[in-house]
Design a protein around this motif. Structure first.
Motif, PDB file in Angstrom:
ATOM      1  N   UNK A   1     154.127 -34.315 -58.590  1.00  0.00           N
ATOM      2  CA  UNK A   1     153.264 -33.129 -58.690  1.00  0.00           C
ATOM      3  C   UNK A   1     153.097 -32.466 -57.333  1.00  0.00           C
ATOM      4  N   UNK A   2     153.048 -33.255 -56.260  1.00  0.00           N
ATOM      5  CA  UNK A   2     152.956 -32.684 -54.914  1.00  0.00           C
ATOM      6  C   UNK A   2     154.200 -31.868 -54.596  1.00  0.00           C
ATOM      7  N   UNK A   3     155.366 -32.378 -54.950  1.00  0.00           N
ATOM      8  CA  UNK A   3     156.605 -31.631 -54.720  1.00  0.00           C
ATOM      9  C   UNK A   3     156.617 -30.338 -55.537  1.00  0.00           C
ATOM     10  N   UNK A   4     156.129 -30.410 -56.774  1.00  0.00           N
ATOM     11  CA  UNK A   4     156.112 -29.223 -57.627  1.00  0.00           C
ATOM     12  C   UNK A   4     155.252 -28.124 -57.032  1.00  0.00           C
ATOM     13  N   UNK A   5     154.171 -28.493 -56.368  1.00  0.00           N
ATOM     14  CA  UNK A   5     153.290 -27.479 -55.774  1.00  0.00           C
ATOM     15  C   UNK A   5     153.996 -26.645 -54.702  1.00  0.00           C
ATOM     16  N   UNK A   6     155.101 -27.146 -54.171  1.00  0.00           N
ATOM     17  CA  UNK A   6     155.862 -26.419 -53.152  1.00  0.00           C
ATOM     18  C   UNK A   6     156.776 -25.360 -53.759  1.00  0.00           C
ATOM     19  N   UNK A   7     156.872 -25.332 -55.079  1.00  0.00           N
ATOM     20  CA  UNK A   7     157.828 -24.469 -55.775  1.00  0.00           C
ATOM     21  C   UNK A   7     157.152 -23.166 -56.199  1.00  0.00           C
ATOM     22  N   UNK A   8     157.748 -22.020 -55.870  1.00  0.00           N
ATOM     23  CA  UNK A   8     157.125 -20.731 -56.204  1.00  0.00           C
ATOM     24  C   UNK A   8     157.424 -20.259 -57.621  1.00  0.00           C
ATOM     25  N   UNK A   9     157.256 -21.134 -58.597  1.00  0.00           N
ATOM     26  CA  UNK A   9     157.501 -20.763 -59.990  1.00  0.00           C
ATOM     27  C   UNK A   9     156.292 -20.040 -60.567  1.00  0.00           C
ATOM     28  N   UNK A  10     156.544 -19.161 -61.535  1.00  0.00           N
ATOM     29  CA  UNK A  10     155.453 -18.417 -62.176  1.00  0.00           C
ATOM     30  C   UNK A  10     154.491 -19.355 -62.883  1.00  0.00           C
TER      31      UNK A  10
END
Length: 253
Positions: A152-161
Motif C-alpha cells: 500500500x505504501x508503494x501504491x501511494x507513490x503512483x499517480x493513478x486516478x
C-alpha cells in the motif's frame, strides 16, 4: 476474445499477458494457476507455455501476447476492464516496453475503465514515473495479510486516478493498514478445495477502518468450496461501495 466476467467488481477481462509465479502466501491457492492447467489441457493457445514447477505450473509461464493488444479497441461498447486476470502486468518477466504498450492502449481507449492489480508493488513504484496515467486507469495492489502492508505504501507513490486494494484472500486482520490516499478496498475470503477460512471480525475490522478513513468498501465473498458457497452478505447486507469522486463517472457510462 476476452470479454465479460463473473467477478463482481468488474465487467470484462483483458489478458495481454498470461502466466505468473507465486510470491507470497496469498498465492498458495491461486485460481489462475489451476485454470491455466485446465486451459492448456483443452488446447488453448495462450496457455501452452509452462512455468517453473516450483513457483508456477503447466500453461502458466509468463507470456506476452502482442496480438491481444487491440482487443479493447474492437469492443463497441464501454467496459470496466480487469487487466490481466491471468497474470501480473508488473512481473519482472514482462518487458518494460510491453508495459508501455499496454498503457498506450488504455490511454487511446478512454471509453473503457481499466483496473490493474499487482503483487509486484516494488516494480510498479519504480516504473510509475515513466508511465502515462490517464484518468481511466485504476491501479491496485493485493494486501492479503499484515506482512505485505508495504504494498500500500508503494501504491501511494503512483499517480493513478483511483488507487485500490484487493484484500482477497483475506488471511488475517489488518489493524495497522494505512488507507491514506486509498480510494477503494475490496475484501473477500478464499475459495477452492483448499480454501483458508476468513474470520468475520477481520472483514468487519476492514469495513470499519474504511468508514473511518473515507475509503469505499466492497465485500466480494465469504468463499468456501466455490466462490459462491458462503454468499457475500455481511451483517445483513451486501457492501458494494465504489470510489465516489470524479473517476466514478467511468462506472456510470
Amino acid at each position: 476474445m476476452a470479454d465479460r466476467s463473473s467477478i463482481e467488481w468488474t465487467e470484462a477481462t483483458w489478458n495481454p499477458t498470461t502466466g505468473c509465479d507465486r510470491v507470497a502466501s496469498g498465492c498458495d491457492n491461486c485460481y489462475a494457476l489451476a485454470l491455466a492447467k485446465r486451459l492448456k489441457a483443452m488446447g488453448a493457445g495462450k496457455y501452452q507455455n509452462d512455468g517453473d514447477p516450483r513457483t508456477s505450473g503447466p500453461g502458466f509461464g509468463v507470456t506476452i501476447h502482442p496480438e491481444s493488444l487491440d482487443i479493447p479497441r474492437r469492443w463497441k461498447s464501454s467496459r470496466v476492464v480487469f487487466v490481466n486476470s491471468m497474470s501480473d502486468l508488473f512481473h519482472a518477466k514482462v518487458p518494460k516496453d510491453f508495459v508501455h504498450q499496454v498503457f498506450q492502449v488504455m490511454a487511446e481507449t478512454p471509453q473503457h475503465t481499466y483496473q490493474i492489480l499487482t503483487k509486484r508493488s516494488h516494480r510498479l513504484a519504480r516504473l510509475a514515473s515513466e508511465l502515462v496515467w490517464p484518468p481511466n486507469v485504476w491501479m491496485g495492489v493485493s494486501v492479503e495479510s499484515a506482512d505485505v502492508l508495504d504494498r500500500a505504501d508503494h501504491l501511494r507513490e503512483v499517480p493513478a486516478a483511483v488507487r485500490f486494494l484487493s484484500c482477497e484472500p483475506l488471511l488475517g486482520p489488518l489493524p495497522r493498514l494505512d488507507l491514506t490516499g486509498i480510494d477503494w478496498v475490496i475484501a473477500g475470503g478464499e475459495s477452492g478445495p483448499h480454501h483458508r477460512p476468513v474470520h468475520p471480525d477481520w472483514v468487519r475490522g476492514l469495513r470499519d477502518h474504511c468508514a473511518e478513513q473515507g475509503s469505499a468498501f466492497f465485500f466480494k465473498q465469504w468463499g468456501g468450496r466455490t466462490p459462491k458457497t458462503g454468499g457475500r452478505v455481511l451483517d445483513g447486507r451486501t457492501w458494494d461501495e465504489r470510489p465516489s469522486h470524479a473517476a466514478q463517472a467511468c462506472l456510470s457510462r
